[in-house]
Write a protein that holds these residues in place. Structure first.
Motif, PDB file in Angstrom:
ATOM      1  N   PHE A  32       0.836  -1.190   0.000  1.00  0.00           N
ATOM      2  CA  PHE A  32       0.000   0.000   0.000  1.00  0.00           C
ATOM      3  C   PHE A  32       0.879   1.251   0.000  1.00  0.00           C
ATOM      4  N   THR A  33       0.238   2.378  -0.071  1.00  0.00           N
ATOM      5  CA  THR A  33       0.883   3.666   0.174  1.00  0.00           C
ATOM      6  C   THR A  33       0.336   4.223   1.476  1.00  0.00           C
ATOM      7  N   ILE A  34       1.231   4.653   2.342  1.00  0.00           N
ATOM      8  CA  ILE A  34       0.829   5.363   3.542  1.00  0.00           C
ATOM      9  C   ILE A  34       1.261   6.818   3.370  1.00  0.00           C
ATOM     10  N   GLY A  35       0.342   7.712   3.587  1.00  0.00           N
ATOM     11  CA  GLY A  35       0.631   9.138   3.434  1.00  0.00           C
ATOM     12  C   GLY A  35       0.471   9.885   4.744  1.00  0.00           C
ATOM     13  N   TRP A  36       1.268  10.931   4.903  1.00  0.00           N
ATOM     14  CA  TRP A  36       1.133  11.860   6.014  1.00  0.00           C
ATOM     15  C   TRP A  36       0.575  13.179   5.474  1.00  0.00           C
ATOM     16  N   PHE A  37      -0.381  13.721   6.215  1.00  0.00           N
ATOM     17  CA  PHE A  37      -1.047  14.953   5.817  1.00  0.00           C
ATOM     18  C   PHE A  37      -0.994  15.962   6.953  1.00  0.00           C
ATOM     19  N   HIS A  38      -0.920  17.220   6.594  1.00  0.00           N
ATOM     20  CA  HIS A  38      -0.843  18.316   7.552  1.00  0.00           C
ATOM     21  C   HIS A  38      -2.054  19.219   7.386  1.00  0.00           C
ATOM     22  N   GLN A  39      -2.727  19.489   8.499  1.00  0.00           N
ATOM     23  CA  GLN A  39      -3.827  20.441   8.466  1.00  0.00           C
ATOM     24  C   GLN A  39      -3.544  21.568   9.450  1.00  0.00           C
ATOM     25  N   ALA A  40      -3.198  22.716   8.890  1.00  0.00           N
ATOM     26  CA  ALA A  40      -2.952  23.894   9.718  1.00  0.00           C
ATOM     27  C   ALA A  40      -4.286  24.501  10.139  1.00  0.00           C
ATOM     28  N   PRO A  41      -4.307  25.244  11.233  1.00  0.00           N
ATOM     29  CA  PRO A  41      -5.552  25.850  11.693  1.00  0.00           C
ATOM     30  C   PRO A  41      -6.224  26.683  10.603  1.00  0.00           C
ATOM     31  N   VAL A  48       1.996  15.852   2.765  1.00  0.00           N
ATOM     32  CA  VAL A  48       3.385  16.281   2.901  1.00  0.00           C
ATOM     33  C   VAL A  48       4.369  15.175   2.519  1.00  0.00           C
ATOM     34  N   ALA A  49       4.011  13.908   2.723  1.00  0.00           N
ATOM     35  CA  ALA A  49       4.921  12.816   2.388  1.00  0.00           C
ATOM     36  C   ALA A  49       4.125  11.527   2.283  1.00  0.00           C
ATOM     37  N   CYS A  50       4.597  10.630   1.420  1.00  0.00           N
ATOM     38  CA  CYS A  50       3.979   9.315   1.329  1.00  0.00           C
ATOM     39  C   CYS A  50       5.041   8.298   0.938  1.00  0.00           C
ATOM     40  N   ILE A  51       4.743   7.016   1.211  1.00  0.00           N
ATOM     41  CA  ILE A  51       5.700   5.948   0.950  1.00  0.00           C
ATOM     42  C   ILE A  51       4.970   4.685   0.521  1.00  0.00           C
ATOM     43  N   ARG A  52       5.527   4.009  -0.463  1.00  0.00           N
ATOM     44  CA  ARG A  52       5.042   2.687  -0.836  1.00  0.00           C
ATOM     45  C   ARG A  52       5.660   1.693   0.148  1.00  0.00           C
ATOM     46  N   THR A  53       4.827   0.946   0.873  1.00  0.00           N
ATOM     47  CA  THR A  53       5.360   0.051   1.891  1.00  0.00           C
ATOM     48  C   THR A  53       6.064  -1.157   1.270  1.00  0.00           C
ATOM     49  N   HIS A 100      -3.892   3.270  -2.554  1.00  0.00           N
ATOM     50  CA  HIS A 100      -3.376   2.230  -3.445  1.00  0.00           C
ATOM     51  C   HIS A 100      -2.375   2.781  -4.453  1.00  0.00           C
ATOM     52  N   VAL A 101      -2.230   4.115  -4.483  1.00  0.00           N
ATOM     53  CA  VAL A 101      -1.314   4.737  -5.439  1.00  0.00           C
ATOM     54  C   VAL A 101      -0.376   5.665  -4.680  1.00  0.00           C
ATOM     55  N   LEU A 102       0.775   5.952  -5.285  1.00  0.00           N
ATOM     56  CA  LEU A 102       1.719   6.898  -4.691  1.00  0.00           C
ATOM     57  C   LEU A 102       1.232   8.303  -5.038  1.00  0.00           C
ATOM     58  N   SER A 103       0.699   9.004  -4.053  1.00  0.00           N
ATOM     59  CA  SER A 103       0.028  10.271  -4.303  1.00  0.00           C
ATOM     60  C   SER A 103       0.025  11.126  -3.046  1.00  0.00           C
ATOM     61  N   LEU A 104      -0.008  12.446  -3.232  1.00  0.00           N
ATOM     62  CA  LEU A 104      -0.183  13.367  -2.111  1.00  0.00           C
ATOM     63  C   LEU A 104      -1.585  13.975  -2.109  1.00  0.00           C
ATOM     64  N   GLY A 105      -2.452  13.436  -2.949  1.00  0.00           N
ATOM     65  CA  GLY A 105      -3.820  13.929  -3.004  1.00  0.00           C
ATOM     66  C   GLY A 105      -4.709  13.251  -1.980  1.00  0.00           C
ATOM     67  N   TYR A 109      -7.016   8.748  -0.580  1.00  0.00           N
ATOM     68  CA  TYR A 109      -6.763   8.066   0.690  1.00  0.00           C
ATOM     69  C   TYR A 109      -8.027   7.726   1.459  1.00  0.00           C
ATOM     70  N   ALA A 110      -7.887   6.694   2.325  1.00  0.00           N
ATOM     71  CA  ALA A 110      -8.982   6.256   3.184  1.00  0.00           C
ATOM     72  C   ALA A 110      -8.408   5.818   4.528  1.00  0.00           C
ATOM     73  N   ASN A 111      -9.278   5.408   5.408  1.00  0.00           N
ATOM     74  CA  ASN A 111      -8.901   4.889   6.727  1.00  0.00           C
ATOM     75  C   ASN A 111      -8.049   5.887   7.504  1.00  0.00           C
ATOM     76  N   TRP A 112      -8.513   7.123   7.553  1.00  0.00           N
ATOM     77  CA  TRP A 112      -7.777   8.193   8.230  1.00  0.00           C
ATOM     78  C   TRP A 112      -7.697   7.924   9.731  1.00  0.00           C
ATOM     79  N   GLY A 113      -6.514   8.252  10.292  1.00  0.00           N
ATOM     80  CA  GLY A 113      -6.365   8.196  11.733  1.00  0.00           C
ATOM     81  C   GLY A 113      -6.996   9.416  12.384  1.00  0.00           C
ATOM     82  N   GLN A 114      -6.876   9.501  13.698  1.00  0.00           N
ATOM     83  CA  GLN A 114      -7.509  10.599  14.448  1.00  0.00           C
ATOM     84  C   GLN A 114      -6.627  11.845  14.485  1.00  0.00           C
ATOM     85  N   GLY A 115      -5.365  11.704  14.114  1.00  0.00           N
ATOM     86  CA  GLY A 115      -4.456  12.847  14.057  1.00  0.00           C
ATOM     87  C   GLY A 115      -3.654  13.026  15.334  1.00  0.00           C
TER      88      GLY A 115
END
Length: 122
Positions: A32-41, A48-53, A100-105, A109-115
C-alpha cells in the motif's frame, strides 16, 4: 477492522525535531501507500509525504523536502515521519491514511487516523 493510529505530536521550538508514528492494525501494510497529511488551523488538509510500503518509493511536498523523512518498518506495521528543522508554519494536526497509489492527493486516501497535534513555537 482496518485502523491507523498516529502518535508523537508535541510542542517543540523552531528548529527542533519530532518523529511521528503511524501504526496500522487490522491489516498488513503489504503493498500500500501510507501518506502523512498536515492540516494547519483554518486551512485544508495537504499531503506532505507518502511511501510505498512495498519497495519504499517516496514522494514529498516542496514545503517539507529536505527537512522531513518518511520511512516504514513493515515488521512493526508502522510508518514514521521524521521532522527536522521545524518551522512555526509546520504547526497543525498531522494525519496518516492509506492509498493504493503513490500520491499526495487526499482524495486518494482512506482509513484516516484521528491525528496528532504538532505545535512549533518558542
Amino acid at each position: 477492522q482496518a485502523q491507523l493510529v498516529e502518535s508523537g505530536g508535541d510542542l517543540v521550538q523552531p528548529g527542533g525535531s519530532l518523529r511521528l508514528s503511524c501504526v496500522a492494525s487490522g491489516f498488513s501494510l503489504g503493498y500500500f501507500t501510507i501518506g502523512w497529511f498536515h492540516q494547519a488551523p483554518g486551512k485544508e488538509r495537504e499531503g506532505v509525504a507518502c511511501i510505498r510500503t512495498g519497495g519504499g518509493a517516496t514522494l514529498y511536498s516542496d514545503s517539507v523536502k529536505g527537512r522531513f523523512t518518511i520511512s516504514r518498518d513493515n515488521a512493526k506495521n508502522t510508518v514514521y515521519l521524521q521532522m527536522n528543522s521545524l518551522k512555526p508554519e509546520d504547526t497543525g494536526v498531522y494525519y496518516c491514511a492509506v492509498a493504493h497509489v503513490l500520491s499526495l492527493g487526499s482524495t486518494d486516501y482512506a482509513n484516516w487516523g484521528q491525528g496528532t497535534q504538532v505545535t512549533v513555537s518558542s
